[in-house]
Structure formats: C-alpha cells, structure tokens
Design an enzyme around this catalytic site. Structure first.
Site, PDB file in Angstrom:
ATOM      1  N   GLU A   6     -14.469  20.106  34.239  1.00 27.19           N
ATOM      2  CA  GLU A   6     -14.483  18.851  34.983  1.00 27.19           C
ATOM      3  C   GLU A   6     -13.341  17.931  34.575  1.00 27.19           C
ATOM      4  O   GLU A   6     -12.686  17.326  35.419  1.00 27.19           O
ATOM      5  CB  GLU A   6     -15.831  18.135  34.811  1.00 27.19           C
ATOM      6  CG  GLU A   6     -16.982  18.794  35.537  1.00 27.19           C
ATOM      7  CD  GLU A   6     -16.776  18.826  37.042  1.00 27.19           C
ATOM      8  OE1 GLU A   6     -16.084  17.947  37.586  1.00 27.19           O
ATOM      9  OE2 GLU A   6     -17.307  19.748  37.688  1.00 27.19           O
TER      10      GLU A   6
ATOM     11  N   TYR B 159     -18.591   9.774  37.530  1.00 24.93           N
ATOM     12  CA  TYR B 159     -18.482  11.057  38.229  1.00 24.93           C
ATOM     13  C   TYR B 159     -18.690  12.230  37.266  1.00 24.93           C
ATOM     14  O   TYR B 159     -19.484  13.148  37.527  1.00 24.93           O
ATOM     15  CB  TYR B 159     -17.117  11.195  38.912  1.00 24.93           C
ATOM     16  CG  TYR B 159     -16.772  12.635  39.165  1.00 24.93           C
ATOM     17  CD1 TYR B 159     -17.379  13.337  40.207  1.00 24.93           C
ATOM     18  CD2 TYR B 159     -15.898  13.337  38.331  1.00 24.93           C
ATOM     19  CE1 TYR B 159     -17.128  14.679  40.416  1.00 24.93           C
ATOM     20  CE2 TYR B 159     -15.634  14.674  38.538  1.00 24.93           C
ATOM     21  CZ  TYR B 159     -16.249  15.343  39.576  1.00 24.93           C
ATOM     22  OH  TYR B 159     -16.003  16.666  39.765  1.00 24.93           O
TER      23      TYR B 159
ATOM     24  N   ASP C 235     -16.830  12.519  44.161  1.00 21.78           N
ATOM     25  CA  ASP C 235     -15.397  12.573  43.859  1.00 21.78           C
ATOM     26  C   ASP C 235     -14.625  12.352  45.154  1.00 21.78           C
ATOM     27  O   ASP C 235     -15.199  12.003  46.194  1.00 21.78           O
ATOM     28  CB  ASP C 235     -15.033  13.908  43.204  1.00 21.78           C
ATOM     29  CG  ASP C 235     -15.151  15.099  44.160  1.00 21.78           C
ATOM     30  OD1 ASP C 235     -15.714  14.934  45.276  1.00 21.78           O
ATOM     31  OD2 ASP C 235     -14.680  16.189  43.799  1.00 21.78           O
TER      32      ASP C 235
END
Length: 353
Positions: free
Chosen positions: A33, A116, A134
């Site tokens: 991520e 996020y 996102d």
C-alpha cells in the site's frame, strides 16, 4: 446492491494477479500500500518484490540502516515515504512486539499511515468494515453518481467518504474495496475509459450526460516552482566528491554533488555566474559544461546543469557533508534519480566506451 454486485462480478473476472492479494499478512499489505501510493502498479511491483526480499519481516526492516532503505527506494520519489516506513517498522518492533497491527485505530497511529492506508490494511488483513477511498474510488463514485464537489476539498472528502461507507459491502468489505479500486484502475481510467463495455454504463451519470472527461472535479493547485541547480563534479584518482543532503529541503539524506543554486538558468561563460562559482570554489576554480537535465517533482521543476570542476578549494572541516567516495561505494548510496542517471551515463557509459 446492483452497484456493488456489478463491481464484484467484474472484479472476479478481470482482476490482476498481484502478490499482495494472496495474503492477509498486515506487514506485506502495508508494504504494497505504501509503495503504491502515487505509483502505478507496473512501476511499484519490482520495488515491492525488492523490499519483501530484503526485509521478509518487519524486524528485518526495522534493523536496516536508513541508507539501505533509501537506496532500495531510489527512483520511486516521495522519499519521505521510505523514511516513514523505516520509522514505523521500528515502532512496530518496539511497541507491538514485532506484530504488525491489523486494525484501523492502531494503524492510524503509525507514521506515514493516513486514513486511506489504515482502511486498506485493516480491510484486507482483518476484514474490518472500513471503506477504502483512493483516487480510483473518487473517480468511480464521482462519475457514476454525478458528484461535482471537488475531491480535494474538505467538503468533497466528507461527501465521498460518507458515500463510500454507505456503499460498503459489509459481508465482505475486503472483496468490495479491492473491486472498486481495481475497477477505477483498469476500467474507469482517468483518460479514455472504455465506456462502451462498462457494466455500469447504463446507470452511469457521467456516461449518460457526456461528462466522463469533466468528472471528477479537482481544485487546481498552485503552479510548480522552478529551481535551477548547478552541480559541480570533482573526479580524482577514481573517486568522486559527493555531498549528503541535509534536512529542510528535497532529497533529505540522499547523496548528490557540490552545487550552486541560481534564480535562472546560467550560461557557463556568463561573467556573473563565473564570479558566483569562484566565490564558492575559489578564485582558481575552472569548470566546463557537461550536460543539462530537467527533473519534474510534484511541486517543483528542477532544472539541472552538470559541470566538471578543477582547481577547486573545499574546507572539509566546515563542510562535514562532503566526502570522497569510489564509484563502487557511490553505487551503494541512495541518490536522487537525476544524479543516479547522470552517474550511469557519465561515468559508467564513458568508461565502457
């Protein structure tokens, strides 16, 4: 549920086979991520593999030097991400006994992990019901529902996060989050989306109203700042003079060459530029132009010129950040991409020729 079901059905058929989708290990998902922030999957995948190979556990990551972390990160940009990851790994080892947290409220406390990323890690690793929002999700929701509130405004973020949480498929939040993100990345792309074969096309507001290219809306940011950095390359006895960049500017703790920054691009024969160079490197300094490059960052455009420098004077007692290194040692040090590319072209390519 039509929206969610269509996305999930599309995803199960069209999803890419990516390594972090085969695990619920929070550490591995965290790596993917953070590396993929502001980065395309095609560019980020080799970095993910490299980090996982070098640091198979969070303890391995924590025990690494910052220089090694930044060297592995070299070329990805946004180097603060790499430094934040290093700090987070050390916190996890110290405060969480080396077990990477997998719940949102613990993850959000860690350095470099925002809303996020915390939602993504918790959703994909523990199945926590957190909507992931996102750029891809902003785009899908804006186009499908016809939302014109700027996505980078406080009101826009509030509106989109509320909608995303309302739409979240609570029975399998990880599957739904992956589906909507992948749909935005592959189908509902920023430019030239293939709307004619989109499973959501008949209900999509933007498609029906001819606004695909207008949505989502973003507030324009300030123009990029232009900077002019003139690098001076000193090469003697198979060694090159390098400088470790300090805190407070771009490329913190990366290595480049001694430099002079000017307000505009300067010709090497310009008398004012010559005087400026001599004031820094001594009255006998002799320099010749090598080449120019342009390096584009998010908020800055860096105009770079490289010069070969001879007959210079340095006070190493006062300029502790300067050091002589061999080319092989330089290769081990993290460098801005514009410096790394120059080293490859100027030193290694010339030597081979």
């Amino acid at each position: 549920m039509i929206f969610q079901n269509e996305l999930i059905n599309w995803y199960l058929i069209n999803k890419r086979d990516l390594p972090w989708r085969h695990t619920n290990d929070a550490y591995t998902i965290w790596l993917s991520e953070v590396i993929l922030q502001q980065t395309r999957v095609e560019q980020g995948l080799p970095y993910f593999n490299r980090f996982l190979e070098n640091f198979p556990t969070v303890a391995d990551f924590a025990s690494a030097t910052e220089a090694k972390v930044l060297k592995l990160w070299q070329g990805l940009g946004y180097y603060s991400r790499g430094r934040n990851m290093h700090a987070t790994a050390q916190i996890v080892v110290k405060d969480y006994h080396g077990i990477f947290p997998n719940l949102h409220d613990e993850l959000i406390k860690l350095k470099g992990i925002g809303e996020y990323t915390a939602a993504a890690i918790s959703s994909f690793s523990s199945g926590e019901a957190r909507a992931v929002v996102d750029g891809n999700v902003f785009r899908v929701l804006s186009r499908f529902y016809g939302l014109a509130t700027p996505i980078n405004s406080p009101a826009g973020k509030k509106e989109f996060y509320a909608l995303a949480n309302d739409l979240l498929y609570k029975e399998d939040p990880a599957l739904y989050n992956q589906a909507v993100m992948e749909f935005g990345a592959m189908q509902c792309k920023p430019k030239s989306p293939n709307c004619s074969v989109c499973p959501l096309g008949q209900e999509c507001y933007a498609f029906k109203h001819g606004q695909v290219n207008e949505l989502p809306v973003k507030i324009r940011k300030a123009e990029q700042k232009h900077r002019h950095i003139n690098y001076f390359v000193c090469f003697e006895d198979e060694k090159v003079l390098i400088r470790e960049r300090q805190a407070g500017d771009i490329w913190q703790h990366l290595y480049d060459f001694p430099s002079v920054e000017t307000t505009k691009e300067c010709e090497w024969s310009d008398s004012l530029f010559i005087d400026r160079v001599k004031s820094v490197f001594g009255n006998n300094a002799d320099f010749t132009f090598i080449r120019a490059k342009k390096h584009i960052l998010t908020h800055q455009i860096i105009h770079v010129q490289f010069f070969a420098l001879k007959n210079y004077i340095f006070n190493f007692n006062k300029q502790k950040e300067l050091n002589w290194v061999s080319l092989s040692n330089l290769d081990e040090l993290p460098q801005p991409k514009v410096i790394h590319d120059f080293v490859l072209e100027y030193f290694y390519k010339n030597k081979m020729e």
